[in-house]
Enzyme design. Structure first.
Site, PDB file in Angstrom:
ATOM      1  N   LYS A 149       0.836  -1.205   0.000  1.00 48.11           N
ATOM      2  CA  LYS A 149       0.000   0.000   0.000  1.00 48.11           C
ATOM      3  C   LYS A 149       0.871   1.256   0.000  1.00 48.11           C
ATOM      4  O   LYS A 149       0.643   2.187  -0.783  1.00 48.11           O
ATOM      5  CB  LYS A 149      -0.925  -0.008   1.214  1.00 48.11           C
ATOM      6  CG  LYS A 149      -1.962   1.110   1.223  1.00 48.11           C
ATOM      7  CD  LYS A 149      -2.896   0.970   2.422  1.00 48.11           C
ATOM      8  CE  LYS A 149      -3.704  -0.296   2.351  1.00 48.11           C
ATOM      9  NZ  LYS A 149      -4.629  -0.448   3.506  1.00 48.11           N
TER      10      LYS A 149
ATOM     11  N   ARG B  67      -3.376   3.251   8.738  1.00 47.49           N
ATOM     12  CA  ARG B  67      -3.774   2.016   8.040  1.00 47.49           C
ATOM     13  C   ARG B  67      -2.581   1.092   7.861  1.00 47.49           C
ATOM     14  O   ARG B  67      -1.453   1.523   7.644  1.00 47.49           O
ATOM     15  CB  ARG B  67      -4.372   2.342   6.673  1.00 47.49           C
ATOM     16  CG  ARG B  67      -5.483   3.385   6.725  1.00 47.49           C
ATOM     17  CD  ARG B  67      -5.975   3.759   5.344  1.00 47.49           C
ATOM     18  NE  ARG B  67      -6.857   2.735   4.789  1.00 47.49           N
ATOM     19  CZ  ARG B  67      -7.326   2.775   3.538  1.00 47.49           C
ATOM     20  NH1 ARG B  67      -6.964   3.740   2.730  1.00 47.49           N
ATOM     21  NH2 ARG B  67      -8.142   1.835   3.105  1.00 47.49           N
TER      22      ARG B  67
ATOM     23  N   GLY C 249      -8.255  -6.756   4.735  1.00 46.91           N
ATOM     24  CA  GLY C 249      -9.101  -6.851   5.919  1.00 46.91           C
ATOM     25  C   GLY C 249      -8.507  -7.618   7.077  1.00 46.91           C
ATOM     26  O   GLY C 249      -9.121  -7.708   8.140  1.00 46.91           O
TER      27      GLY C 249
ATOM     28  N   MET D 166      -5.651  -7.011   8.787  1.00 47.03           N
ATOM     29  CA  MET D 166      -5.052  -6.162   9.816  1.00 47.03           C
ATOM     30  C   MET D 166      -5.912  -4.913  10.013  1.00 47.03           C
ATOM     31  O   MET D 166      -6.958  -4.774   9.394  1.00 47.03           O
ATOM     32  CB  MET D 166      -3.607  -5.838   9.447  1.00 47.03           C
ATOM     33  CG  MET D 166      -2.707  -7.064   9.499  1.00 47.03           C
ATOM     34  SD  MET D 166      -1.048  -6.760   8.883  1.00 47.03           S
ATOM     35  CE  MET D 166      -1.313  -6.467   7.158  1.00 47.03           C
TER      36      MET D 166
ATOM     37  N   ARG E 184      -3.970  -1.383  -6.006  1.00 48.15           N
ATOM     38  CA  ARG E 184      -3.210  -2.627  -5.874  1.00 48.15           C
ATOM     39  C   ARG E 184      -3.691  -3.571  -6.965  1.00 48.15           C
ATOM     40  O   ARG E 184      -4.776  -3.395  -7.524  1.00 48.15           O
ATOM     41  CB  ARG E 184      -3.408  -3.261  -4.493  1.00 48.15           C
ATOM     42  CG  ARG E 184      -4.853  -3.611  -4.170  1.00 48.15           C
ATOM     43  CD  ARG E 184      -5.005  -4.041  -2.734  1.00 48.15           C
ATOM     44  NE  ARG E 184      -6.416  -4.234  -2.373  1.00 48.15           N
ATOM     45  CZ  ARG E 184      -6.852  -4.380  -1.132  1.00 48.15           C
ATOM     46  NH1 ARG E 184      -6.006  -4.355  -0.124  1.00 48.15           N
ATOM     47  NH2 ARG E 184      -8.135  -4.544  -0.883  1.00 48.15           N
TER      48      ARG E 184
ATOM     49  N   HIS F 239     -16.440  -7.419   2.279  1.00 48.93           N
ATOM     50  CA  HIS F 239     -15.432  -8.353   2.793  1.00 48.93           C
ATOM     51  C   HIS F 239     -15.710  -9.773   2.314  1.00 48.93           C
ATOM     52  O   HIS F 239     -14.817 -10.474   1.830  1.00 48.93           O
ATOM     53  CB  HIS F 239     -15.419  -8.300   4.325  1.00 48.93           C
ATOM     54  CG  HIS F 239     -14.492  -9.293   4.955  1.00 48.93           C
ATOM     55  ND1 HIS F 239     -14.907 -10.547   5.360  1.00 48.93           N
ATOM     56  CD2 HIS F 239     -13.160  -9.236   5.214  1.00 48.93           C
ATOM     57  CE1 HIS F 239     -13.865 -11.201   5.850  1.00 48.93           C
ATOM     58  NE2 HIS F 239     -12.805 -10.435   5.784  1.00 48.93           N
TER      59      HIS F 239
ATOM     60  N   SER G  17      13.015 -42.281 -11.880  1.00 52.72           N
ATOM     61  CA  SER G  17      11.794 -41.559 -11.513  1.00 52.72           C
ATOM     62  C   SER G  17      11.773 -41.447  -9.995  1.00 52.72           C
ATOM     63  O   SER G  17      11.770 -42.469  -9.296  1.00 52.72           O
ATOM     64  CB  SER G  17      10.542 -42.306 -11.999  1.00 52.72           C
ATOM     65  OG  SER G  17       9.379 -41.609 -11.619  1.00 52.72           O
TER      66      SER G  17
ATOM     67  N   CYS H 131       7.471 -38.736  -9.795  1.00 55.12           N
ATOM     68  CA  CYS H 131       6.100 -39.237  -9.874  1.00 55.12           C
ATOM     69  C   CYS H 131       5.359 -39.182  -8.537  1.00 55.12           C
ATOM     70  O   CYS H 131       4.213 -39.615  -8.447  1.00 55.12           O
ATOM     71  CB  CYS H 131       6.072 -40.664 -10.414  1.00 55.12           C
ATOM     72  SG  CYS H 131       6.956 -41.858  -9.389  1.00 55.12           S
TER      73      CYS H 131
ATOM     74  N   TYR I 253      10.663 -34.324 -16.674  1.00 56.46           N
ATOM     75  CA  TYR I 253       9.205 -34.240 -16.530  1.00 56.46           C
ATOM     76  C   TYR I 253       8.810 -34.381 -15.075  1.00 56.46           C
ATOM     77  O   TYR I 253       9.579 -34.849 -14.236  1.00 56.46           O
ATOM     78  CB  TYR I 253       8.507 -35.308 -17.387  1.00 56.46           C
ATOM     79  CG  TYR I 253       8.691 -36.729 -16.896  1.00 56.46           C
ATOM     80  CD1 TYR I 253       7.853 -37.273 -15.913  1.00 56.46           C
ATOM     81  CD2 TYR I 253       9.714 -37.535 -17.398  1.00 56.46           C
ATOM     82  CE1 TYR I 253       8.035 -38.569 -15.455  1.00 56.46           C
ATOM     83  CE2 TYR I 253       9.893 -38.835 -16.946  1.00 56.46           C
ATOM     84  CZ  TYR I 253       9.053 -39.340 -15.970  1.00 56.46           C
ATOM     85  OH  TYR I 253       9.225 -40.630 -15.508  1.00 56.46           O
TER      86      TYR I 253
END
Length: 874
Positions: A21, A91, A100, A102, A335, A454, A762, A829, A849
């Site tokens: 902020k 704030r 919301g 804090m 934001r 909220h 693997s 895996c 992978y």
């Protein structure tokens, strides 16, 4: 060390110091936007405060005093001034947005004297005393921990006596009476009056916001969103501008695009004659942002210009708070806006099409776990048409659907959910304290509030279905009832919530899965183009394989052949193999089982259509296939033609003290070589059949639980001799590979020896984690959460790879294996193959992978693309 920064001293890059902020306020100030003046106390000062017994250091107080003086000079206003009165908001603002969670306090600087100054200066006594009433209420709750509901009850009593519907309907004299009762509450509850000294007000407000970093809801939110606990929060002290100065004033919240759908259109709400908390808290149901064009056309035009500027500057959808004070527009915050998965995909793709960002940047904007929202069910249309409608007055705040029992408090939601019940949290409005109950609920319903309340914002972030502002419901949390036009609901009643339409229904409704769209397909296509790391699936059934392929898997990374033995007729034959005393009887049982296995592998190869299939030979110990209860023992004994006593004796002989480390995996292949050879023949018989039909097949045969080179060498030699003879006799060309599963720490240290024999590795991260930690995955749940709460572990190592231990073993194995065999194919895996943070590591160490459950394939694909992009950036 500098602890305080004026808005004109910071930049957007200073989030570590100023919080999100504060950094954005500094950036908007630098861009010349209409931002009320102020300064930010750094997050480092918060950590100092928390680490020094929650005491403000003298050095920090001196800096605050200095910047207060500077703020008075910059604004031309003064605290305690006879005119041009200065008031501020205090704030919170952490580096990562925690909406919301804090605390905030508005109107700091008012007292019994300055409230009169404000009234005379504005010629609006009702406004002045409304501001003072709000300060007393917020300050008491945030600074002194007084129960906010006690203030609300006093306010409601005065509204009822005055026949006032809204707070704004109360007169100045009526507000003075409210304030008098609030002051009495201070004396009664904390035995001290509301502080009149402005400096004391500011110091105590700063301390309270610092402390709110460690309140329960903030800690829970950080745990839920994997936010570090050691960042602290900055505190922003900003000149107050007032949206509650009459009909030419107002306040609102808007998103530059629709956070639910991604539509490129302003989305938001505002209230005339109100302060920001009124919109966010959902106390009043606001108007759509589009109505602002009617009420304040010039403001609406200017707002559109500023919104365009901010979105193109930050290159992302913005969540903006604004206030209008007597016709003057101010931007209080911007934001990156929280959004649903559907919106995230569309916004990212649209921004690329608009030339604002690249496709790589678009991929980095997608939170991999958000893909789960695509998989959330919606209500079946036919069942929906027959359902009993409770209300169609709600606002569709967060899409998806949920069915559960009605509960009225977050506490009950938590208790019932932990008892295995599905619940719907139904409240007049939610507050940050409800965070845990909201997370555990199937859906959330409120009778008050709008699309930026909220409940709406938090639900969208969680991917929870949510309906807000259902104004035809009378919700009594005390009586545990919901009265609606057609009837009444009680706690425990079953309802269904449609977050896409805003409708509520009685009873349970059949659900179906949401289909993806063009934006989703585009993002997944880009992910495939960018990623170095391929994504396979763990699967052995046709439905799972089809699901994985539909999600873009490029083969199977783990086929668990033991899952193929548990159907009744197969289990009977496999038990015959286990219980037979003669070799010819065992072989006969294996021959019968081979026929079943050939069917299984043929179906798998056909479904894969040329993609590789990594097939793990039998892994679990044999006793897992035998009955445990006396009743079942009697039945199986009869099927096998032996006595129950004889079967019990055989079971006893097979029973192991520690099965995880016992007679399983390759040890079965060593003691019963025909078992592994049977499986290998079944694989090759199926593969040969399909090759003869002109189809492409790519079998990978995996030998599990290897800990020595000789185990692998002996088993591979037998398997290769058998299979090469079969291929030669069939007269076909068919390539296959034989490799091993790395799941024992010793195997990691001798990976160079194993790589000389095996053609692939693997990593079985489930067993590798168990053996490295000495934790049983089945039993670790009894203590693992406590370990995380106490800081013994940062995360559950079965969910995210332990870099220092298990990760280091993987790194060693990869380096040693590739040194011995540069062409070695390496994958993973275990469950960690679908975890984004773990995928980041697997990409770094050079795996080929990852493999995960079919429904996690899209998550893994996006995470793999992001891992590649980050690696290239470094």
């Amino acid at each position: 060390m500098q602890r305080v920064y004026a808005f004109n001293e910071g930049t957007a890059q200073m989030k570590d110091i100023l919080g999100g902020k504060g950094a954005n306020l500094a950036e908007m100030t630098r861009l010349g936007l209409p931002v009320p003046k102020g300064f930010t106390i750094s997050a480092k000062a918060c950590l100092e405060f928390l680490n020094h017994g929650e005491v403000l250091l003298d050095e920090l107080k001196a800096e605050i005093d200095q910047y207060i003086q500077q703020l008075e000079q910059d604004t031309g206003k003064k605290f305690d001034g006879a005119e041009n009165l200065l008031l501020v908001s205090v704030r919170s603002g952490a580096k990562i947005s925690m909406p919301g969670m804090m605390d905030t306090i508005l109107n700091v600087g008012l007292n019994d004297h300055t409230v009169e100054t404000l009234a005379q200066e504005t010629q609006d006594y009702r406004f002045a005393y409304d501001c003072y009433r709000r300060l007393l209420q917020m300050y008491g709750n945030v600074v002194f921990g007084m129960d906010g509901s006690k203030f609300e009850r006093i306010l409601d009593q005065h509204k009822k006596a005055a026949h006032a519907r809204y707070d704004s309907d109360l007169t100045a004299d009526q507000l003075k009476a409210v304030i008098a009762d609030y002051k009495e509450l201070y004396l009664k509850e904390i035995d001290q009056p509301f502080p009149q000294n402005v400096t004391d007000q500011i110091y105590e407000a700063v301390k309270a916001v610092f402390r709110s970093w460690n309140n329960d809801r903030a800690k829970y939110y950080r745990k839920l969103n994997e936010i570090p606990n050691d960042m602290g929060t900055a505190v922003n002290i900003q000149e107050m501008v007032f949206g509650n100065r009459g009909e030419s004033s107002g306040t609102g919240v808007l998103f530059t695009r629709n956070p639910a759908t991604g539509e490129h259109k302003l989305f938001g709400e505002y209230l005339v004659n109100a302060q920001g908390e009124d919109v966010v808290a959902g106390i009043r149901t606001p108007s759509s942002i589009q109505k602002l064009a009617e009420d304040f056309p010039e403001i609406y035009t200017l707002l559109n210009e500023l919104v365009y500027k901010l979105e193109h500057h930050y290159k992302d959808m913005q969540d903006i708070e604004f206030t209008i004070e007597e016709g003057q527009l101010y931007i209080l915050q911007t934001r990156n806006g929280k959004r649903t998965a559907k919106s995230a995909f569309k916004v990212a793709v649209d921004l690329v099409k608009e030339g604002v960002i690249t496709k790589e940047e678009a991929l980095m904007r997608i939170e991999p776990s958000a893909v789960n929202q695509w998989l959330h069910p919606t209500f079946d249309s036919e069942s929906l048409a027959q359902a009993e409608l409770i209300s169609n007055h709600g606002l569709p705040a967060s899409p998806g659907s949920g069915t559960g029992q009605v509960v009225f408090t977050a506490k009950v939601a938590k208790e019932w959910a932990e008892a295995g019940k599905k619940v719907i949290l139904v409240r007049q409005e939610t507050s940050p304290e409800d965070i845990e109950g909201m997370n555990l609920a199937q859906a959330i319903v409120t009778s008050h509030g709008g699309m930026t309340s909220h409940a709406a914002v938090v639900a969208r972030g969680m991917g929870k279905s949510c309906v807000v502002g259902v104004d035809d419901l009378e919700i009594s949390e005390e009586n545990k009832t919901v009265i609606y036009p057609g009837g009444e609901l009680h706690e425990g009643d079953l309802i269904s919530v449609d977050g896409s339409s805003g409708k509520l229904y009685r009873g349970e409704i059949k659900q179906s899965f949401t289909s993806t769209d063009e934006s989703y397909a585009t993002i997944m296509e880009w992910a495939e183009e960018v990623s170095e790391l391929k994504v396979r699936m763990n699967a052995e059934t046709l439905p799972d394989i089809q699901t994985g392929l539909a999600f873009g898997a490029v083969g199977i990374g783990l086929t668990r052949t033991e899952h193929m033995f548990f159907k009744a007729e197969r289990l009977k034959e496999f038990r015959s193999f286990i219980l037979s005393q003669k070799e010819e009887e065992r072989q006969a049982a294996l021959d019968r089982i081979q026929a079943y296995q050939e069917e299984d592998f043929e179906k798998i190869f056909r479904a894969l259509d040329g993609f590789p299939a990594n097939i793990r030979l039998l892994d679990p110990p044999l006793h897992e296939f035998l009955p445990a209860k006396d009743q079942d023992i009697e039945l199986v004994a009869g099927q096998q033609g032996i006595s129950a006593q004889e079967l019990k004796s055989r079971i006893h002989n097979l029973k192991e003290v520690n099965p995880m480390l016992g007679h399983r995996g390759c040890r079965l292949g060593m003691t019963f070589p025909n078992l592994y050879l049977m499986q290998a023949r079944a694989i090759m018989t199926s593969a040969i059949k399909l090759v003869q039909e002109g189809l492409e097949v790519s079998p990978e045969i995996m030998i599990p639980l290897v800990s020595t080179q000789k185990e692998l060498a002996i088993l591979k030699e037998k398997i290769v001799a058998e299979l090469d003879q079969m291929i030669q006799e069939a007269g076909v060309e068919l390539a296959y590979t034989v490799g091993t599963m790395i799941e024992i720490p010793r195997a990691c240290f001798i990976a160079d020896d194993l790589a000389q024999i095996g053609q692939f590795f693997s990593f079985g991260t489930n067993d590798l984690t168990q053996m490295t930690y000495g934790f049983s995955r089945d039993d670790a749940g009894k203590f693992i959460n406590q370990y995380i709460e106490n800081g013994v572990l940062e995360t559950d190592p079965f969910q995210t790879i332990d870099l220092a231990g298990v990760g280091e073993l993987v790194r060693i194995a990869v380096e040693k294996g590739r040194q011995a065999n540069p062409n070695l194919k390496i994958g993973v895996c275990g469950e960690l193959g679908g975890d984004p943070k773990s995928i980041m590591f697997f990409n770094q160490v050079g795996l080929d992978y990852v493999s995960c459950s079919p429904f996690r394939v899209p998550i893994a694909k996006i995470a793999a693309a992001q891992a590649t992009i980050r690696k290239q950036e470094k």
